[in-house]
Motif scaffolding. Structure first.
Motif, PDB file in Angstrom:
ATOM      1  N   HIS A  90      -6.574   7.368  -3.963  1.00 33.18           N
ATOM      2  CA  HIS A  90      -7.456   6.518  -3.173  1.00 33.18           C
ATOM      3  C   HIS A  90      -6.703   5.308  -2.630  1.00 33.18           C
ATOM      4  O   HIS A  90      -5.755   4.823  -3.253  1.00 33.18           O
ATOM      5  CB  HIS A  90      -8.646   6.052  -4.031  1.00 33.18           C
ATOM      6  N   PRO A  91      -7.152   4.795  -1.471  1.00 34.21           N
ATOM      7  CA  PRO A  91      -6.419   3.700  -0.838  1.00 34.21           C
ATOM      8  C   PRO A  91      -6.286   2.487  -1.748  1.00 34.21           C
ATOM      9  O   PRO A  91      -7.184   2.152  -2.506  1.00 34.21           O
ATOM     10  CB  PRO A  91      -7.294   3.361   0.387  1.00 34.21           C
ATOM     11  N   GLY A  92      -5.122   1.871  -1.642  1.00 40.01           N
ATOM     12  CA  GLY A  92      -4.913   0.606  -2.340  1.00 40.01           C
ATOM     13  C   GLY A  92      -5.147  -0.531  -1.367  1.00 40.01           C
ATOM     14  O   GLY A  92      -4.511  -0.590  -0.324  1.00 40.01           O
ATOM     15  N   GLU A 136       3.638  11.139   0.328  1.00 36.24           N
ATOM     16  CA  GLU A 136       3.163  10.762   1.660  1.00 36.24           C
ATOM     17  C   GLU A 136       2.403   9.445   1.567  1.00 36.24           C
ATOM     18  O   GLU A 136       1.584   9.246   0.672  1.00 36.24           O
ATOM     19  CB  GLU A 136       2.246  11.855   2.223  1.00 36.24           C
ATOM     20  N   LEU A 137       2.680   8.549   2.505  1.00 37.86           N
ATOM     21  CA  LEU A 137       2.001   7.259   2.567  1.00 37.86           C
ATOM     22  C   LEU A 137       1.365   7.077   3.939  1.00 37.86           C
ATOM     23  O   LEU A 137       1.931   7.475   4.961  1.00 37.86           O
ATOM     24  CB  LEU A 137       2.984   6.105   2.326  1.00 37.86           C
ATOM     25  N   SER A 138       0.188   6.479   3.948  1.00 37.84           N
ATOM     26  CA  SER A 138      -0.487   6.148   5.202  1.00 37.84           C
ATOM     27  C   SER A 138      -0.850   4.671   5.157  1.00 37.84           C
ATOM     28  O   SER A 138      -1.563   4.224   4.246  1.00 37.84           O
ATOM     29  CB  SER A 138      -1.749   7.001   5.375  1.00 37.84           C
ATOM     30  N   SER A 170      -2.956   4.369   1.725  1.00 40.09           N
ATOM     31  CA  SER A 170      -3.381   5.579   1.009  1.00 40.09           C
ATOM     32  C   SER A 170      -2.154   6.477   0.810  1.00 40.09           C
ATOM     33  O   SER A 170      -1.158   6.343   1.511  1.00 40.09           O
ATOM     34  CB  SER A 170      -4.473   6.324   1.793  1.00 40.09           C
ATOM     35  N   ALA A 171      -2.242   7.365  -0.147  1.00 39.53           N
ATOM     36  CA  ALA A 171      -1.068   8.174  -0.483  1.00 39.53           C
ATOM     37  C   ALA A 171      -1.456   9.538  -0.988  1.00 39.53           C
ATOM     38  O   ALA A 171      -2.562   9.763  -1.489  1.00 39.53           O
ATOM     39  CB  ALA A 171      -0.216   7.440  -1.519  1.00 39.53           C
ATOM     40  N   GLN A 181       1.375   3.733  -7.135  1.00 40.69           N
ATOM     41  CA  GLN A 181       2.266   4.425  -8.063  1.00 40.69           C
ATOM     42  C   GLN A 181       1.698   4.416  -9.483  1.00 40.69           C
ATOM     43  O   GLN A 181       1.761   5.414 -10.204  1.00 40.69           O
ATOM     44  CB  GLN A 181       3.656   3.780  -8.038  1.00 40.69           C
ATOM     45  N   ARG A 182       1.124   3.286  -9.897  1.00 39.54           N
ATOM     46  CA  ARG A 182       0.516   3.212 -11.222  1.00 39.54           C
ATOM     47  C   ARG A 182      -0.676   4.156 -11.331  1.00 39.54           C
ATOM     48  O   ARG A 182      -0.849   4.846 -12.351  1.00 39.54           O
ATOM     49  CB  ARG A 182       0.074   1.772 -11.514  1.00 39.54           C
ATOM     50  N   LYS A 183      -1.501   4.214 -10.286  1.00 38.05           N
ATOM     51  CA  LYS A 183      -2.663   5.100 -10.309  1.00 38.05           C
ATOM     52  C   LYS A 183      -2.240   6.566 -10.392  1.00 38.05           C
ATOM     53  O   LYS A 183      -2.853   7.374 -11.099  1.00 38.05           O
ATOM     54  CB  LYS A 183      -3.520   4.874  -9.061  1.00 38.05           C
TER      55      LYS A 183
END
Length: 209
Positions: free
Chosen positions: A4-6, A159-161, A202-203, A140-142
């Motif tokens: 989920h988005p950070g 993948e990162l958005s 988001s990733a 990364q922690r999530k």
């Protein structure tokens, strides 16, 4: 796996850029005479700004057009009232310098269309880069926590958005129209308050044994 988005938010109370847009506008039956008035007013305005240290400025739209009160009146169509106008924009990190220049320009007959703060480009870039680093670390922690819940050993973000919004500005401050015949023009007042910088990331992560 989709993470989920950070979302990271920070507020800044310093490093604001104050911007102002002013316009000189006249109306009358002679479009040539009106343009002459606009040219004179803007020449004087640029002379004032040229003597002001630390303030960036540029001229903006110059427009001349007829104004019809009644389009069904043949006399009005044949002899319209003309409107001529030109605006200029000034900005600086030195708020007192901008406000003093605005007061001088108002005294010359220019009218304020906009006066407001935004975060300076350098401060916005610094803030967004800091927030991006924090958001990625949070993702990364999530991802690693999810891997542990699934009894897996490794979670790798593949993948990162990034949704990095534009530099936010504060609400524009409207200034009342004041006669240029005033003996003395009071300096306008502006206060930056706060603004919010938001970075959303988001990733997708690959979880492996």
């Amino acid at each position: 796996m989709f993470v989920h988005p950070g979302l990271c938010i920070r507020r800044f109370e310093r490093k604001y850029l104050l911007s102002a847009v002013l316009q000189f506008m006249v109306r009358g039956p002679d479009s040539t005479a009106l343009q002459h008035q606009v040219n004179q007013a803007m020449t004087q305005a640029l002379e004032i700004l040229g003597e002001t240290d630390g303030v960036d400025y540029q001229t903006q739209q110059y427009n001349v057009h007829p104004v019809y009160s009644r389009r069904d009146d043949p006399e009005t169509l044949e002899q319209p009232i003309w409107q001529a106008q030109q605006s200029l924009r000034l900005s600086s990190l030195d708020s007192p310098a901008v406000l003093a220049a605005v007061a001088e320009l108002q005294a010359q007959g220019l009218q304020v269309q906009h006066l407001g703060y935004s975060l300076s480009p350098a401060a916005y870039r610094q803030a967004s880069e800091s927030l991006l680093e924090a958001a990625i670390a949070s993702l990364q922690r999530k991802a690693q926590q999810t891997a542990q819940l699934l009894d897996k050993q490794q979670a790798e973000i593949i993948e990162l958005s990034l949704n990095d919004g534009p530099n936010p500005g504060l609400r524009a401050m409207s200034m009342a129209r004041t006669s240029a015949d005033s003996a003395e023009m009071a300096t306008p007042v502006a206060a930056p308050g706060r603004t919010t910088v938001t970075v959303s990331v988001s990733a997708r992560a690959l979880i492996s044994p």
